[in-house]
Design a protein around this motif. Structure first.
Motif, PDB file in Angstrom:
ATOM      1  N   CYS A  89       0.846  -1.196   0.000  1.00 50.14           N
ATOM      2  CA  CYS A  89       0.000   0.000   0.000  1.00 50.14           C
ATOM      3  C   CYS A  89       0.882   1.248   0.000  1.00 50.14           C
ATOM      4  O   CYS A  89       1.801   1.386   0.804  1.00 50.14           O
ATOM      5  CB  CYS A  89      -0.889  -0.030   1.241  1.00 50.14           C
ATOM      6  SG  CYS A  89      -1.782   1.499   1.511  1.00 50.14           S
ATOM      7  N   THR A  91       0.027   4.288   0.687  1.00 48.49           N
ATOM      8  CA  THR A  91      -0.272   5.240   1.763  1.00 48.49           C
ATOM      9  C   THR A  91       0.552   4.942   3.013  1.00 48.49           C
ATOM     10  O   THR A  91       1.152   5.835   3.605  1.00 48.49           O
ATOM     11  CB  THR A  91      -1.772   5.188   2.117  1.00 48.49           C
ATOM     12  OG1 THR A  91      -2.520   5.371   0.922  1.00 48.49           O
ATOM     13  CG2 THR A  91      -2.137   6.261   3.128  1.00 48.49           C
ATOM     14  N   CYS A  92       0.593   3.673   3.404  1.00 48.17           N
ATOM     15  CA  CYS A  92       1.261   3.311   4.667  1.00 48.17           C
ATOM     16  C   CYS A  92       2.586   2.603   4.424  1.00 48.17           C
ATOM     17  O   CYS A  92       3.259   2.213   5.365  1.00 48.17           O
ATOM     18  CB  CYS A  92       0.342   2.431   5.511  1.00 48.17           C
ATOM     19  SG  CYS A  92      -0.047   0.855   4.718  1.00 48.17           S
ATOM     20  N   CYS A 142      -4.565   2.093   8.496  1.00 43.59           N
ATOM     21  CA  CYS A 142      -4.452   2.866   7.260  1.00 43.59           C
ATOM     22  C   CYS A 142      -5.795   2.887   6.544  1.00 43.59           C
ATOM     23  O   CYS A 142      -6.421   1.852   6.350  1.00 43.59           O
ATOM     24  CB  CYS A 142      -3.385   2.236   6.375  1.00 43.59           C
ATOM     25  SG  CYS A 142      -3.361   2.877   4.689  1.00 43.59           S
ATOM     26  N   THR A 144      -6.451   3.513   3.451  1.00 44.60           N
ATOM     27  CA  THR A 144      -6.418   2.999   2.076  1.00 44.60           C
ATOM     28  C   THR A 144      -6.568   1.481   2.036  1.00 44.60           C
ATOM     29  O   THR A 144      -7.359   0.935   1.284  1.00 44.60           O
ATOM     30  CB  THR A 144      -5.099   3.402   1.388  1.00 44.60           C
ATOM     31  OG1 THR A 144      -4.958   4.811   1.480  1.00 44.60           O
ATOM     32  CG2 THR A 144      -5.106   2.995  -0.072  1.00 44.60           C
ATOM     33  N   CYS A 145      -5.789   0.798   2.875  1.00 47.30           N
ATOM     34  CA  CYS A 145      -5.760  -0.677   2.816  1.00 47.30           C
ATOM     35  C   CYS A 145      -6.472  -1.287   4.012  1.00 47.30           C
ATOM     36  O   CYS A 145      -6.465  -2.501   4.177  1.00 47.30           O
ATOM     37  CB  CYS A 145      -4.320  -1.163   2.765  1.00 47.30           C
ATOM     38  SG  CYS A 145      -3.346  -0.701   4.220  1.00 47.30           S
TER      39      CYS A 145
HETATM   40 ZN   LIG Z   1      -2.131   1.152   3.773  1.00 46.26          ZN
END
Ligand SMILES: [Zn+2]
Ligand SMILES: [Zn+2]
Length: 296
Positions: A89, A91-92, A142, A144-145
């Motif tokens: 991911c 984002t993280c 997170c 996003t995921c």
């Molecule tokens: Zn993530």
């Protein structure tokens, strides 16, 4: 890869320890699936990244099957391929934590990332379902995921089909698989082609066979017919008088190319017979049959 080696370390008294966390789980259908089937849904995500805390691993190698038209396979070309890739991911960066979230040691596994359970004489380690094998738990997952550390992304790739490709031909595109977690190298994309049949052509080695219908007059009296090659060129073929069904005519170097060599195109005849004759046509045919001693 993704496979059968169960890294069997000699275990504690009276048993063995199978440490799943050492097993590389690259491909689709790897250990992730086995975990989810054994341990249920939550472990699926855990199985996807055991041992993720170590050195850089390479990304997911994606294997996929792609159907290609006969002509593209024979002559080569490009086909668009859409695939799903499991990747770290963005984002993280795989941690599963929201940006700015704090982390604490996982209470379930006390930070080891694996938990073990005993069954009979066996002790089995598996990724901790609570921290997904990371040993740490973020204060906020997170967005996003949703904490998995991985996302599935769709990607479009234009794949070059080598000339002479056949069903089962594989190509490996280096670095076109999932991007590597923690800066690791990306995985590969492995494509297996399967060739869809053509209305007109069949393949025999490097030759292509086209079945061409002839009417009775063409077959009996001879004719000159025009056939289309693989490239779409028109070629004239002389049909001699008295040509039977199933006779083959070879057109040189109009088949499947391979390096310097190129196969032939083979024109195979099939005779069509008139149906639903009028009285006049029937009478003519009977006269013809008598004249040539054809029993009927
Ligand atoms: Zn993530
Ligand atoms: Zn844990």
């Amino acid at each position: 890869r993704g496979g059968s080696s169960s890294g069997g370390a000699p275990g504690g008294p009276g048993g063995q320890t199978f440490d799943f966390s050492n097993i590389d789980i690259g491909g689709i259908g790897g250990f992730g699936d086995i975990f989810s089937s054994i341990f249920g849904g939550a472990a699926g995500a855990a199985g996807a990244r055991p041992g993720a805390r170590g050195a850089a691993e390479s990304g997911q190698t994606v294997e996929t099957n792609v159907e290609i038209p006969f002509r593209t396979a024979a002559l080569g070309g490009k086909v668009p391929v859409e695939l799903e890739v499991t990747e770290e991911c963005g984002t993280c960066r795989g941690t599963g934590g929201a940006p700015g979230a704090s982390v604490k040691t996982c209470p379930e596994c006390t930070g080891r990332g694996t938990i073990s359970f005993g069954q009979g004489g066996f002790a089995v380690n598996r990724p901790c379902p609570m921290c997904l094998g990371r040993g740490q738990i973020p204060s906020e997952p997170c967005p996003t995921c949703r904490g998995a550390g991985q996302v599935r992304t769709r990607r479009k790739v234009l794949v070059t089909v080598p000339e002479g490709a056949d069903t089962g031909t594989r190509v490996r595109l280096k670095g076109q698989g999932g991007k590597g977690p923690k800066g690791g190298p990306p995985g590969d994309l492995v494509i297996t082609f399967s060739v869809t049949p053509d209305r007109f052509f069949k393949r025999e080695g490097l030759d292509v066979v086209a079945t061409v219908p002839l009417n009775v007059a063409q077959a009996t009296l001879g004719s000159k017919i025009s056939v289309k090659t693989l490239d779409g060129k028109k070629v004239a073929v002389r049909i001699p008088p008295g040509t039977a069904s199933g006779r083959r005519f070879r057109i040189r170097a109009q088949g499947i190319p391979k390096g310097e060599h190129r196969g032939d195109m083979i024109v195979e005849t099939t005779i069509t017979v008139p149906e639903g004759l009028t009285d006049e046509q029937r009478a003519l045919m009977e006269r013809f049959a008598e004249a040539t001693n054809l029993r009927h």
